[in-house]
Design an enzyme around this catalytic site. Sequence first.
Site, PDB file in Angstrom:
ATOM      1  N   ASP A 308       0.867  -1.169   0.000  1.00  0.00           N
ATOM      2  CA  ASP A 308       0.000   0.000   0.000  1.00  0.00           C
ATOM      3  C   ASP A 308       0.909   1.226   0.000  1.00  0.00           C
ATOM      4  O   ASP A 308       2.082   1.148   0.364  1.00  0.00           O
ATOM      5  CB  ASP A 308      -0.922  -0.009   1.222  1.00  0.00           C
ATOM      6  CG  ASP A 308      -2.207   0.780   0.998  1.00  0.00           C
ATOM      7  OD1 ASP A 308      -2.222   1.640   0.082  1.00  0.00           O
ATOM      8  OD2 ASP A 308      -3.183   0.549   1.711  1.00  0.00           O
ATOM      9  N   CYS A 309       0.377   2.353  -0.416  1.00  0.00           N
ATOM     10  CA  CYS A 309       1.234   3.507  -0.687  1.00  0.00           C
ATOM     11  C   CYS A 309       1.981   3.978   0.559  1.00  0.00           C
ATOM     12  O   CYS A 309       1.361   4.331   1.569  1.00  0.00           O
ATOM     13  CB  CYS A 309       0.418   4.631  -1.300  1.00  0.00           C
ATOM     14  SG  CYS A 309      -0.174   4.182  -2.950  1.00  0.00           S
TER      15      CYS A 309
END
EC number: 3.2.1.37
Length: 784
Positions: A308-309
Amino acid sequence: MGSSSPLTRRNRAPPSSVSSVYLIFLCFFLYFLNFSNAQSSPVFACDVAANPSLAAYGFCNTVLKIEYRVADLVARLTLQEKIGFLVSKANGVTRLGIPTYEWWSEALHGVSYIGPGTHFSSQVPGATSFPQVILTAASFNVSLFQAIGKVVSTEARAMYNVGLAGLTYWSPNVNIFRDPRWGRGQETPGEDPLLASKYASGYVKGLQETDGGDSNRLKVAACCKHYTAYDVDNWKGVERYSFNAVVTQQDMDDTYQPPFKSCVVDGNVASVMCSYNQVNGKPTCADPDLLSGVIRGEWKLNGYIVSDCDSVDVLYKNQHYTKTPAEAAAISILAGLDLNCGSFLGQHTEEAVKSGLVNEAAIDKAISNNFLTLMRLGFFDGNPKNQIYGGLGPTDVCTSANQELAADAARQGIVLLKNTGCLPLSPKSIKTLAVIGPNANVTKTMIGNYEGTPCKYTTPLQGLAGTVSTTYLPGCSNVACAVADVAGATKLAATADVSVLVIGADQSIEAESRDRVDLHLPGQQQELVIQVAKAAKGPVLLVIMSGGGFDITFAKNDPKIAGILWVGYPGEAGGIAIADIIFGRYNPSGKLPMTWYPQSYVEKVPMTIMNMRPDKASGYPGRTYRFYTGETVYAFGDGLSYTKFSHTLVKAPSLVSLGLEENHVCRSSECQSLDAIGPHCENAVSGGGSAFEVHIKVRNGGDREGIHTVFLFTTPPAIHGSPRKHLVGFEKIRLGKREEAVVRFKVEICKDLSVVDEIGKRKIGLGKHLLHVGDLKHSLSIRI
């Protein structure tokens, strides 16, 4: 430029010298221009037609197997170039004819503008915006899940061909909707592992499968997220970036993991995204057991694992899991992470290599998984217009057929929760319809989050006004209104034949990074509803637009409120679908994919407790319909129709004998359960085989055609903390008035009737199992 200054200082030179200098400058400029063009980033990788010299590279040879092409490409890269392919904005390699690539695009319920990989323009101003996932899941229609995915991938390919989109989409979200307060529950298929699994594999297949049926090729690459046990964003100061989800092995394998397993094993998804949170003290993106062990080892992922970012940054900065950024980069790559959404690995991996924390071979392995995916997509096959989907373009986006599917998806998902007989309305008998509420004339609210620009909007007000004469008043300036226009709303309702209140939530109430703290209607909406119901001349209909449920016990019990519809976030055509159901052009068939709890539930259950099973000692009530036995406002699977359906058992066994080997331990001891794997499972029914069939006759007893979802549940013996019941299967059937038909379920004994024990192993319980469909119950005994 440094060379320009001497030239500009020569303005005092005689005319002949100026001419000579001008010619020299012109020659230099033309040379530099040609050199720049020669070295400029290519538009398409391996575009042999534009650059014939690329044909000499093995990775550009489409005749070779993809694995050989990947190996050839990796062998040609420097360490710095390799590191550039570990991040979401991948660097191009001009000398090899490889352009930059942006990995991050989203397609949760339509092509989205979230993520830098996709954008809209005058060429393609919008894309079909389907209902938010939670409403689509309420249709319980696997073929619909896949059909939506197919449309979304077609529109994505069409946009890719004109340079507006990528090929890798970080969707769907298949986390379990464990707690009703979760702001991202709207993105998920609900609380049931089987439904979530069916949605996951169905939508992924729709996105990925090519028309030619080549399993080694991808239409677009889907990504199942957020792995794993991720369902707290920001609740009372507890943030996802630092949250440690304490999960038992039983709950992990019984509840949290099944949708991801289905994504990989059944859907053949090309990617899995690890989450921000920790699970039992380890960041998911740095856990080799979860990544290399389960996803790639047990489930055999054919693709890449992405963070995830900024998740790798988070495990260093927020969770303080490592002492240095280089250590964070190294442990993530060694755990099995292939791609970092963000720039962290691009900044710190070289230091990790030089420090001996990770070797180059591990980086080769990671980028090989990334290249494998891109090659399956045709990214390294030159101009996409010369490939299988090359004929797609702007005219294939927002087609009338696609927009009709969006409307139909909303119709299929909308759930009728209450009907005292008022619905459907007859347009001929209504002279005035009052439409009231903060969500009555909204546009963007209808499409939820991770949205794109839709083809067009039809609001609830517009949909209703297309059938009868309407008067409209918002009643609240927004969903969280501190003051409601009760006087204006009651005045309107007092003169109308019917009043429709469109209320609920929006992204200011429930969203990513925004969990709810209670289950009340926001702002002054409850007071607005109560007062309108008191003052209304005619019946009052409640239309609730939201992702999660509310405690609307007051409305459920109010006799003046004749009907209640839950419409989720119904997408661009929400107003069409709502009107079609209210006026009877469509018979509602949606069923709730999650439990609606009373407010008292969340007052005693912290959102941070991940346990699914109840605990009598502490008074913890458990979660979801599978374990919670307390009062509900509405239950999982609730949903009414304008007709009546009945069920009759036609076929089901009463006894199943599991034949054991002569030396099996349970032949000489009292066993409550057996392993749900082994020869006894393969020969569990007479004549051999591992499954039996359940046949249910379904009858439509009304005078209206209807679509009905048939749920087959089972209640297993009370062993290993088994669920009070769980879903074995579901089927949709369309029946004309007074028509009947038989629905058939295939029940895999050791798969469908087993439970997960305390250490995460599946067990088949010996003794009484109860099969039930609606009010119909059938006892089945399993013995050795």
